[in-house]
Motif scaffolding. Sequence first.
Motif, PDB file in Angstrom:
ATOM      1  N   TYR A  18      66.373  78.368  49.018  1.00 10.83           N
ATOM      2  CA  TYR A  18      66.879  77.892  48.742  1.00 10.83           C
ATOM      3  C   TYR A  18      67.655  76.703  49.115  1.00 10.83           C
ATOM      4  CZ  TYR A  18      69.825  77.561  44.709  1.00 10.83           C
ATOM      5  OH  TYR A  18      70.867  76.886  43.779  1.00 10.83           O
ATOM      6  N   SER A  19      68.009  76.897  50.475  1.00 16.88           N
ATOM      7  CA  SER A  19      68.967  75.830  50.559  1.00 16.88           C
ATOM      8  C   SER A  19      67.724  74.251  50.953  1.00 16.88           C
ATOM      9  CB  SER A  19      69.611  75.971  51.629  1.00 16.88           C
ATOM     10  OG  SER A  19      71.146  77.311  51.827  1.00 16.88           O
ATOM     11  N   ALA A  20      66.700  75.140  51.740  1.00 18.14           N
ATOM     12  CA  ALA A  20      65.535  74.112  51.287  1.00 18.14           C
ATOM     13  C   ALA A  20      65.514  73.483  50.327  1.00 18.14           C
ATOM     14  CB  ALA A  20      64.741  74.523  52.320  1.00 18.14           C
ATOM     15  N   VAL A  21      65.065  73.387  49.441  1.00 19.41           N
ATOM     16  CA  VAL A  21      65.609  73.427  48.305  1.00 19.41           C
ATOM     17  C   VAL A  21      66.356  72.420  47.200  1.00 19.41           C
ATOM     18  CG1 VAL A  21      64.640  73.526  45.337  1.00 19.41           C
ATOM     19  CG2 VAL A  21      63.209  74.926  47.607  1.00 19.41           C
ATOM     20  N   VAL A  69      59.132  68.777  44.187  1.00 21.06           N
ATOM     21  CA  VAL A  69      59.991  69.729  45.462  1.00 21.06           C
ATOM     22  C   VAL A  69      59.273  71.115  44.939  1.00 21.06           C
ATOM     23  CG1 VAL A  69      61.429  70.770  46.692  1.00 21.06           C
ATOM     24  CG2 VAL A  69      61.625  68.502  45.746  1.00 21.06           C
ATOM     25  N   LEU A  70      58.424  71.692  44.255  1.00 21.20           N
ATOM     26  CA  LEU A  70      58.224  72.400  44.210  1.00 21.20           C
ATOM     27  C   LEU A  70      56.817  73.405  43.565  1.00 21.20           C
ATOM     28  CD1 LEU A  70      60.492  74.312  41.440  1.00 21.20           C
ATOM     29  CD2 LEU A  70      60.662  74.759  44.326  1.00 21.20           C
ATOM     30  N   ASP A  71      56.343  71.626  43.290  1.00 18.06           N
ATOM     31  CA  ASP A  71      54.992  72.185  44.024  1.00 18.06           C
ATOM     32  C   ASP A  71      53.642  72.623  42.346  1.00 18.06           C
ATOM     33  OD1 ASP A  71      52.538  70.630  44.357  1.00 18.06           O
ATOM     34  OD2 ASP A  71      51.560  72.834  45.649  1.00 18.06           O
ATOM     35  N   PRO A 206      63.848  57.852  48.550  1.00 19.47           N
ATOM     36  CA  PRO A 206      63.477  58.455  49.577  1.00 19.47           C
ATOM     37  C   PRO A 206      62.664  59.417  49.591  1.00 19.47           C
ATOM     38  CG  PRO A 206      65.824  59.715  48.479  1.00 19.47           C
ATOM     39  CD  PRO A 206      65.254  57.973  48.049  1.00 19.47           C
ATOM     40  N   PRO A 207      61.190  59.334  50.597  1.00 21.89           N
ATOM     41  CA  PRO A 207      60.637  60.386  50.327  1.00 21.89           C
ATOM     42  C   PRO A 207      60.707  61.893  50.010  1.00 21.89           C
ATOM     43  CG  PRO A 207      60.991  60.474  52.917  1.00 21.89           C
ATOM     44  CD  PRO A 207      62.161  59.674  52.324  1.00 21.89           C
ATOM     45  N   ILE A 208      60.078  62.235  49.095  1.00 20.25           N
ATOM     46  CA  ILE A 208      60.627  63.041  48.349  1.00 20.25           C
ATOM     47  C   ILE A 208      58.739  64.504  49.646  1.00 20.25           C
ATOM     48  CG2 ILE A 208      60.055  65.478  46.740  1.00 20.25           C
ATOM     49  CD1 ILE A 208      62.688  63.705  47.266  1.00 20.25           C
ATOM     50  N   GLU A 209      58.844  65.686  49.714  1.00 18.41           N
ATOM     51  CA  GLU A 209      58.297  66.950  49.884  1.00 18.41           C
ATOM     52  C   GLU A 209      58.041  67.784  49.372  1.00 18.41           C
ATOM     53  OE1 GLU A 209      59.551  67.295  54.328  1.00 18.41           O
ATOM     54  OE2 GLU A 209      59.272  65.145  55.074  1.00 18.41           O
ATOM     55  N   LYS A 210      57.166  68.697  49.387  1.00 19.05           N
ATOM     56  CA  LYS A 210      57.108  69.877  48.574  1.00 19.05           C
ATOM     57  C   LYS A 210      57.825  71.147  49.999  1.00 19.05           C
ATOM     58  CE  LYS A 210      52.909  68.621  45.760  1.00 19.05           C
ATOM     59  NZ  LYS A 210      53.210  67.132  46.332  1.00 19.05           N
ATOM     60  N   VAL A 211      58.607  72.011  48.807  1.00 18.44           N
ATOM     61  CA  VAL A 211      59.264  72.733  50.505  1.00 18.44           C
ATOM     62  C   VAL A 211      58.643  73.946  49.479  1.00 18.44           C
ATOM     63  CG1 VAL A 211      61.201  73.807  50.631  1.00 18.44           C
ATOM     64  CG2 VAL A 211      61.471  71.407  49.887  1.00 18.44           C
ATOM     65  N   ILE A 217      57.816  81.296  44.546  1.00 17.59           N
ATOM     66  CA  ILE A 217      59.263  81.171  43.435  1.00 17.59           C
ATOM     67  C   ILE A 217      58.555  82.509  42.386  1.00 17.59           C
ATOM     68  CG2 ILE A 217      59.823  80.968  41.543  1.00 17.59           C
ATOM     69  CD1 ILE A 217      58.742  77.189  42.192  1.00 17.59           C
ATOM     70  N   ILE A 218      57.257  83.044  42.679  1.00 18.89           N
ATOM     71  CA  ILE A 218      57.533  84.513  41.940  1.00 18.89           C
ATOM     72  C   ILE A 218      57.473  85.587  42.613  1.00 18.89           C
ATOM     73  CG2 ILE A 218      55.612  86.137  40.949  1.00 18.89           C
ATOM     74  CD1 ILE A 218      54.389  84.265  39.958  1.00 18.89           C
TER      75      ILE A 218
END
Length: 333
Positions: A18-21, A69-71, A206-211, A217-218
């Motif tokens: 969660y903190s990473a997201v 972020v969540l792809d 700033p670059p956005i990465e998929k976390v 999520i499910i």
Amino acid sequence: MSTVETMQADAEQFRVRYSAVREMIGRVIVGHTEIVDGVLTAMLCRGHCLLEGVPGLGKTMLVRTLAEVLDLQFSRIQFTPDLMPADILGTNMIVEEESGRRKFEFQRGPVFTQILLADEINRATPKTQSAMLETMQEGTVTAAGTRFELSQPFFVLATQNPIEQEGTYPLPEAQMDRFLFKLVVGYSSREELGTIVDRTTRGGQPPIEKVMDGEEIIRWQKLVRDVILAPHVQDYLVRLTMATHPQGAHSVPITNEYVRWGSSPRGAQTLALTAKVRALLDGRFNVSFEDLRRVFLPAMRHRVLLNFEAQAEGIEPDTVLLDILEKVPEKAD
């Protein structure tokens, strides 16, 4: 590992992910920590969110960043008075096959996505607003007698402008109740506004990465429901909900004076689920009284309908709810 150790390990992993997201979203969204937490909490509880705030505060940018972020698949619907239900859900179109024969084929609308931004939802007519009820509650779309399943996870984030009410259509209570949280987006502080200007006027984002992805999520959505809600904490939750009912067994004086209708059972369910997310974020696998207090305002502010006296005196739902939190004891008499 024992069951307790496994539960603690899951809670710690949840907190880290969660903190990473949240950290990745923070690369784009400056401040609004409570809003970001509220949106993520609603999504992890399989719920939907209503954002209220004046234009230009970053609501749309937040949703777009969240999808990256969540792809997840992302769609945006700009609600207007001439928007029709078919513009949202889709419609049957006549298509011609190679053989020359014609047939009806369902063309899917923008609601067939995973994160849906319903921008200025109160500008559409009630007929169009109600078209989203089934999608929000059931995660399905029914058209021409055929039922279509939406991809999971599915999350609606709707926005509305509180200052321009001419030509708008307030959401009916039945649809307001479908939203897990109502979050009020305020102005940025002096430091935050300076950072926003620096980031947006100097070129380069700033670059956005998929976390995280849909499957993860499910997985976390299932974990949230396993968090323990002790009987005495649940009783506090029930009494908080019943305190919003005017002339009820557990109502407080301010409720009887200013509230016309209180929360439905869906409000109690919201308190339970969202408090479980707060518990996991603190590394615990059990809900505390404080967890319930932290989610009480966003869970209830759109479920409490005030009477004419409250409107005449300028009383806000948050004022009533804060008084309820103060008056309702943790332990029952």
